[in-house]
Scaffold this motif. Structure first.
Motif, PDB file in Angstrom:
ATOM      1  N   ARG A 404       0.856  -1.116   0.084  1.00  0.00           N
ATOM      2  CA  ARG A 404      -0.107   0.127   0.116  1.00  0.00           C
ATOM      3  C   ARG A 404       0.939   1.337   0.094  1.00  0.00           C
ATOM      4  NH1 ARG A 404      -4.258  -1.482  -1.808  1.00  0.00           N
ATOM      5  NH2 ARG A 404      -5.521   0.023  -1.003  1.00  0.00           N
ATOM      6  N   VAL A 405       0.810   2.164  -0.755  1.00  0.00           N
ATOM      7  CA  VAL A 405       1.748   3.064  -1.160  1.00  0.00           C
ATOM      8  C   VAL A 405       1.766   4.161  -0.015  1.00  0.00           C
ATOM      9  CG1 VAL A 405       1.709   3.238  -3.699  1.00  0.00           C
ATOM     10  CG2 VAL A 405       0.037   4.389  -2.660  1.00  0.00           C
ATOM     11  N   ASP A 406       0.508   4.465   0.559  1.00  0.00           N
ATOM     12  CA  ASP A 406       0.791   5.445   1.688  1.00  0.00           C
ATOM     13  C   ASP A 406       1.509   4.963   2.728  1.00  0.00           C
ATOM     14  OD1 ASP A 406      -1.310   3.522   2.546  1.00  0.00           O
ATOM     15  OD2 ASP A 406      -2.311   4.924   3.956  1.00  0.00           O
ATOM     16  N   LEU A 407       1.382   3.503   3.078  1.00  0.00           N
ATOM     17  CA  LEU A 407       2.023   3.206   4.039  1.00  0.00           C
ATOM     18  C   LEU A 407       3.616   2.822   3.780  1.00  0.00           C
ATOM     19  CD1 LEU A 407       0.398  -0.204   5.570  1.00  0.00           C
ATOM     20  CD2 LEU A 407       0.999   1.972   6.857  1.00  0.00           C
ATOM     21  N   LEU A 408       3.933   2.774   2.445  1.00  0.00           N
ATOM     22  CA  LEU A 408       5.380   2.538   2.082  1.00  0.00           C
ATOM     23  C   LEU A 408       5.919   4.208   2.264  1.00  0.00           C
ATOM     24  CD1 LEU A 408       5.227   0.480  -1.020  1.00  0.00           C
ATOM     25  CD2 LEU A 408       6.062  -0.274   0.968  1.00  0.00           C
ATOM     26  N   ALA A 439      11.331   1.451  -7.687  1.00  0.00           N
ATOM     27  CA  ALA A 439      10.689   2.278  -8.064  1.00  0.00           C
ATOM     28  C   ALA A 439       9.588   1.955  -9.158  1.00  0.00           C
ATOM     29  CB  ALA A 439      11.690   3.375  -8.852  1.00  0.00           C
ATOM     30  N   ASP A 440      10.160   1.000  -9.927  1.00  0.00           N
ATOM     31  CA  ASP A 440       9.142   0.287 -11.072  1.00  0.00           C
ATOM     32  C   ASP A 440       7.836  -0.166 -10.155  1.00  0.00           C
ATOM     33  OD1 ASP A 440      10.380   0.767 -13.246  1.00  0.00           O
ATOM     34  OD2 ASP A 440      11.264  -1.306 -13.538  1.00  0.00           O
ATOM     35  N   ALA A 441       8.166  -1.176  -8.938  1.00  0.00           N
ATOM     36  CA  ALA A 441       7.104  -1.638  -8.223  1.00  0.00           C
ATOM     37  C   ALA A 441       6.161  -0.676  -7.654  1.00  0.00           C
ATOM     38  CB  ALA A 441       7.773  -2.559  -7.378  1.00  0.00           C
ATOM     39  N   TRP A 445       2.257  -0.098  -8.211  1.00  0.00           N
ATOM     40  CA  TRP A 445       1.242  -0.323  -7.086  1.00  0.00           C
ATOM     41  C   TRP A 445       0.351   1.032  -7.191  1.00  0.00           C
ATOM     42  CZ3 TRP A 445       5.924  -2.031  -3.921  1.00  0.00           C
ATOM     43  CH2 TRP A 445       6.000  -3.468  -4.085  1.00  0.00           C
ATOM     44  N   GLU A 446       1.184   2.002  -7.306  1.00  0.00           N
ATOM     45  CA  GLU A 446       0.623   3.554  -7.253  1.00  0.00           C
ATOM     46  C   GLU A 446      -0.835   3.398  -8.535  1.00  0.00           C
ATOM     47  OE1 GLU A 446       2.193   7.689  -6.290  1.00  0.00           O
ATOM     48  OE2 GLU A 446       2.656   6.707  -8.213  1.00  0.00           O
ATOM     49  N   GLY A 454      -6.933  -1.891  -6.053  1.00  0.00           N
ATOM     50  CA  GLY A 454      -5.597  -2.171  -5.358  1.00  0.00           C
ATOM     51  C   GLY A 454      -5.933  -3.230  -4.343  1.00  0.00           C
ATOM     52  N   HIS A 455      -7.169  -3.538  -3.993  1.00  0.00           N
ATOM     53  CA  HIS A 455      -7.279  -4.585  -2.811  1.00  0.00           C
ATOM     54  C   HIS A 455      -7.266  -6.040  -3.459  1.00  0.00           C
ATOM     55  CE1 HIS A 455      -8.706  -1.242  -0.288  1.00  0.00           C
ATOM     56  NE2 HIS A 455      -9.519  -1.015  -1.145  1.00  0.00           N
ATOM     57  N   SER A 456      -7.294  -6.117  -4.761  1.00  0.00           N
ATOM     58  CA  SER A 456      -6.990  -7.584  -5.175  1.00  0.00           C
ATOM     59  C   SER A 456      -5.535  -7.625  -5.685  1.00  0.00           C
ATOM     60  CB  SER A 456      -8.134  -7.759  -6.222  1.00  0.00           C
ATOM     61  OG  SER A 456      -8.081  -6.843  -7.190  1.00  0.00           O
TER      62      SER A 456
END
Ligand code: ADP
Ligand code: MG
Length: 457
Positions: A404-408, A439-441, A445-446, A454-456
């Motif tokens: 999850r991007v916000d957590l990262l 960066a790619d990954a 995800w973003e 994003g949930h699946s």
């Protein structure tokens, strides 16, 4: 049921017909021998009723063992992660013991049947032959040798109830077979066990260290290779990586759900294999994507890992996991039945309850494996909030697998895995510049999250 009824009806009709024939052949012999026959009939009826209720007890107890085992085997990872094996074994033993006692009673009852019935048969024969012989010798013409032989033939017809009962022993045989299967399962070899010199891990700081760790589920197919890193006590680390990169495997090595095939995992500077499994796992909390909830109440599930906790403690754990409010909103609050594997709760509610269950044990090390992967957005924010709060309050080390991007972005440190190897270690802002794989990954995800799927992912 219907079969049982017809059988009973058949027995009654047979009895009446036999009695009528006998009385018609000779009222005196009939009357004299029907008495023991009547006793036999009453005995058989009572016996049938007894045997039915005893077998019913056997069946019900086996059913209890069955559903207990189904529930507990499905939740075996939860049991292991909270080191509750001994308590579960005790509960199983109690149920097995009840089953054993009823089974013994059933076989004792079954064994008493034939002697009693043969005794009545013997009595009946004795009366019949005695009275018949006397009548024939007296020569009054009331009774003949032919009638005596015919009469004996009728009596044999009463053998059918015996056969009926004998068939019920089948049930017992089947029960025995199930019990044997259970025992087989319990005797299955344990691959991960305490070493002979294993010590208790107590009052640990919760530092986690991987030293050149490699691991493979199947020989020749390495999943983790030469993994080395240290997570300081109380640190919060996010673990990210593509699907199949080995994130879940990495987490599983800490509480020894699996043992490394090379190198070592250390907590507080000691190899995890130096500690007893019970002490290790009771200090480590584990919350995965889908955590089994046992059938029972919210409270029972919450207290699973530490049944001795006070109400203030388990309510505090529920608050810390942002679960207290939704629990109070349930029909019976903490006493609400969650259903088999918590089916009556939403995905997010189950996760928050699982998190509360883990918090209650106050783990030195908390392992979270994509805890919001199948959770509605409102719950996701609440779960993230409670995880970050734990770290802020210095309640222990946290290893969180997430993409999850916000957590990262918020994580003080990210370990990025690819193909079972550590390719990035640092803050989001650093990795996005220094680690092209990350960066790619991250951008992938973003995009997925912006697309709302994003949930699946
Ligand atoms: N129980 C298992 N038996 C065999 N292979 C497994 C098992 N669990 C995972 N794997 C394999 O190990 C690799 C890493 O899996 P995993 O640790 O679950 O990755 P991640 O959590 O990063 O998606 C994958 O290739 C997966 O297929
Ligand atoms: Mg995984």
């Amino acid at each position: 049921m219907l079969q049982g009824l017809t059988t009973l009806l058949e027995e009654v009709v047979t009895f009446i017909v036999v009695a009528a024939m006998v009385l018609w052949l000779s009222p005196v012999v009939g009357a004299a021998s029907i008495l023991p026959l009547a006793f036999a009939f009453i005995f058989i009826r009572n016996y049938n009723r007894r045997v039915k209720s005893v077998y019913e007890g056997v069946r019900r107890r086996l059913g209890t063992i069955g559903s207990f085992l189904q529930d507990r085997l499905a939740g075996i990872q939860v049991t292991q992660s909270f080191a509750r094996e001994a308590a579960e074994e005790q509960q199983f033993a109690t149920r097995a013991d009840e089953f054993f006692r009823t089974s013994v009673e059933a076989s004792r009852l079954r064994n008493s049947y034939f002697p009693v019935v043969s005794f009545f048969g013997f009595l009946n024969n004795l009366v019949m032959l005695g009275v018949g012989a006397w009548l024939i010798m007296e020569g009054s013409g009331w009774f003949s040798l032919g009638a005596l032989i015919a009469y004996r033939g009728f009596w044999w017809r009463l053998q059918s109830p015996i056969r009926t009962i004998a068939q019920t022993s089948d049930i017992l045989q089947r029960a025995r077979a199930s019990a044997l299967r259970v025992l087989e399962l319990l005797d299955a070899p344990v691959t991960i066990a305490d070493r002979p010199q294993a010590r208790c891990w107590d009052a640990g700081q919760g530092r986690v260290e991987f030293q050149d760790v490699s691991f493979s589920y199947l020989p020749g197919k390495p999943v983790l290779a030469g993994l080395s890193f240290t997570v300081a006590a109380g640190e919060f680390v996010a673990i990210a990586g593509g699907s199949g990169s080995g994130k879940s495997t990495l987490l599983n090595l800490v509480p020894r759900f699996f043992d490394t095939t090379g190198g070592s995992v250390l907590v507080d500077g000691h190899d995890v294999r130096a500690f007893t499994l019970a002490s290790l796992r009771s200090e480590i909390g584990y919350v995965g994507q889908d955590n089994y909830l046992f059938s029972g109440t919210v409270e029972a599930n919450l207290r699973y890992g530490r049944p001795e906790a006070s109400q203030a403690e388990w309510e505090a754990a529920a608050r810390a996991a942002n679960a207290h409010d939704f629990i109070l909103g349930l029909p019976a609050g903490y006493d609400t039945e969650v259903g088999q594997n918590g089916v009556k709760l939403s995905g997010g509610q189950r996760q928050r309850l699982s998190l509360a269950r883990a918090f209650l044990t106050r783990p030195r090390i908390l392992l979270l494996d994509e805890p919001t992967a199948s959770v509605e957005p409102e719950s996701e924010a609440l779960i993230h909030d409670s995880i970050l709060r734990r770290t802020r309050e210095g309640l222990g080390t946290t290893l969180l697998v997430t993409h999850r991007v916000d957590l990262l972005r918020q994580a003080p440190r990210i370990l990025f895995l690819e193909g079972g190897q550590l390719v990035g270690d640092g803050r989001h802002a650093e990795l996005i510049l220094s680690c092209p794989e990350y960066a790619d990954a991250y951008h992938r995800w973003e995009e997925t999250e912006e697309a709302g799927t994003g949930h699946s992912a």
